[in-house]
Motif scaffolding. Structure first.
Motif, PDB file in Angstrom:
ATOM      1  N   UNK A  87       3.655  -3.189 -24.873  1.00  0.00           N
ATOM      2  CA  UNK A  87       3.977  -4.522 -24.228  1.00  0.00           C
ATOM      3  C   UNK A  87       3.475  -5.493 -25.290  1.00  0.00           C
ATOM      4  N   UNK A  88       2.403  -5.097 -25.779  1.00  0.00           N
ATOM      5  CA  UNK A  88       2.203  -6.258 -27.005  1.00  0.00           C
ATOM      6  C   UNK A  88       2.927  -6.509 -28.104  1.00  0.00           C
ATOM      7  N   UNK A  89       3.364  -5.381 -28.435  1.00  0.00           N
ATOM      8  CA  UNK A  89       4.237  -5.421 -29.619  1.00  0.00           C
ATOM      9  C   UNK A  89       5.855  -6.030 -28.824  1.00  0.00           C
ATOM     10  N   UNK A  90       6.235  -5.535 -27.905  1.00  0.00           N
ATOM     11  CA  UNK A  90       7.379  -6.348 -27.335  1.00  0.00           C
ATOM     12  C   UNK A  90       7.080  -7.794 -27.193  1.00  0.00           C
ATOM     13  N   UNK A  91       6.225  -8.024 -26.711  1.00  0.00           N
ATOM     14  CA  UNK A  91       6.035  -9.542 -26.722  1.00  0.00           C
ATOM     15  C   UNK A  91       5.928 -10.326 -27.880  1.00  0.00           C
ATOM     16  N   UNK A 120      14.032  -3.820 -32.586  1.00  0.00           N
ATOM     17  CA  UNK A 120      12.651  -3.788 -32.208  1.00  0.00           C
ATOM     18  C   UNK A 120      12.603  -3.883 -30.691  1.00  0.00           C
ATOM     19  N   UNK A 121      13.456  -4.828 -30.371  1.00  0.00           N
ATOM     20  CA  UNK A 121      13.530  -5.163 -28.618  1.00  0.00           C
ATOM     21  C   UNK A 121      13.858  -4.014 -27.842  1.00  0.00           C
ATOM     22  N   UNK A 122      14.971  -3.201 -28.376  1.00  0.00           N
ATOM     23  CA  UNK A 122      15.559  -2.198 -27.528  1.00  0.00           C
ATOM     24  C   UNK A 122      14.585  -0.876 -27.677  1.00  0.00           C
ATOM     25  N   UNK A 123      14.268  -0.640 -28.874  1.00  0.00           N
ATOM     26  CA  UNK A 123      13.479   0.358 -28.968  1.00  0.00           C
ATOM     27  C   UNK A 123      12.060   0.356 -28.319  1.00  0.00           C
ATOM     28  N   UNK A 124      11.427  -0.644 -28.579  1.00  0.00           N
ATOM     29  CA  UNK A 124      10.034  -0.797 -27.341  1.00  0.00           C
ATOM     30  C   UNK A 124      10.313  -0.785 -26.070  1.00  0.00           C
TER      31      UNK A 124
END
Length: 338
Positions: free
Chosen positions: A99-103, A132-136
């Motif tokens: 979630x941190x990476x996603x944000x 990155x958005x789809x992967x995370x």
């Protein structure tokens, strides 16, 4: 003879004309793609009118700082406290890390876009953000399914829980979730960015999201839409159905518990995960599993704002910060620090 020569001349002329038209179209498309490569997309939310940017910066900056704070707290507590070294908190720690990476992939750029009102993003930068958005997001979907399996074994087969949910299995499920998310994301992003974008390069969204970018393509996108649908089926619908299937067994097992206290404790360990799953999958299914003709920019931006800003801020409160074990670990950490 004259008629034959006339027809030949006509067809030759028509063929040359068709060839010239195709050459011109190809040249225009090539020039458009070259222009797009060098100039990139413009991320623009044209309907937002902010008379005083300095005044409006404060709530967005506070939200931007608050979003990763709860998840960072969960990661640190579950790493430090020895009482939280269980499979459930292992999954929770990694979910918070994702979630941190996603944000970080979405929110800083969204904040910059809000302050500048109009921001250029290179083609490769837009593709990387989407990937990155789809992967995370995909990794999070698969990890939520793994957490549902963990809860299923804990409630339905508690005596064999430690034998089934081992640390090796937890690591394997985490690795599988991340590899699957990144592999499917790379496939989907490649299919989308191979399309020609020969019209407006202005993305009417906060970030490079699939429907907003797909909407700018000027060729027939039916095959790409089918590919998006199939990938979203793998990432969204199948894990969500597995979660619902698991919770059918979990609820049946909870109802068989005789003591009210036991039922309450079992339900409290699963309610947070179920609520987070419904919020996460509900928003994602609404956005991605539908045809291009149903794309509505304003509605999509509202839903995107919810699942990229509001729900990540609620997850720690729903999941852990109301959990007695986590609150106890936080108190112990503060006491030791003091």
């Amino acid at each position: 003879m004259f008629l034959t020569n006339s027809l030949e001349s006509y067809y030759l002329g028509s063929g040359k004309l068709c060839f010239q038209v195709r050459a011109i179209c190809f040249l225009q498309l090539s020039l458009s793609m070259v222009s797009l490569f060098f100039s990139g997309f413009t991320i623009a939310d044209g309907n937002r009118k902010t008379p005083n940017k300095a005044a409006s910066q404060v709530p967005y900056s506070n939200t931007d700082l608050a979003l990763p704070a709860g998840h960072t707290t969960i990661v640190l507590i579950t790493l430090i406290d020895t009482c939280l070294q269980t499979p459930m908190y292992f999954f929770l720690r990694n979910l918070s890390a994702i979630e941190i990476c996603y944000i970080l992939v979405i929110v800083p750029n969204m904040l910059a876009n809000f302050l500048s009102r109009n921001q250029r993003m290179p083609l490769l930068g837009c593709a990387l953000q989407m990937h990155l958005f789809i992967a995370l997001g995909g990794a999070e979907c698969f990890l939520l399914a793994a957490m549902a399996y963990d809860r299923f074994v804990a409630i339905c087969n508690p005596l064999r829980y430690t034998l089934i949910i081992t640390r090796a299995l937890c690591l394997q499920m985490l690795a599988l979730a991340c590899i699957s998310g990144f592999t499917l994301s790379l496939t989907l992003t490649t299919l989308i960015f191979l399309l020609p974008f020969c019209h407006s390069h202005v993305i009417n969204h906060f970030f490079c999201d699939i429907p907003a970018v797909l909407f700018l393509a000027c060729s027939d996108t039916q095959a790409n839409e089918i590919a998006v649908f199939l990938v979203c089926m793998l990432i969204l619908l199948i894990p969500f159905l597995l979660i619902l299937f698991s919770y059918g067994f979990i609820i049946a097992a909870i109802l068989r518990i005789h003591s009210a206290e036991g039922r309450s404790k079992a339900f409290s360990t699963c309610a947070g995960h179920l609520l987070v799953s419904v919020m996460h999958y509900g928003c994602a299914i609404f956005i991605y599993i539908r045809p291009k003709s149903c794309y509505t920019p304003e509605q999509d931006k509202i839903v995107s704002l919810i699942y990229t800003n509001i729900t990540p801020m609620l997850y720690p409160m729903i999941y852990s910060l109301r959990n007695k074990e986590v609150k106890g670990a936080l108190r112990r950490l503060l006491v030791n620090h003091n």
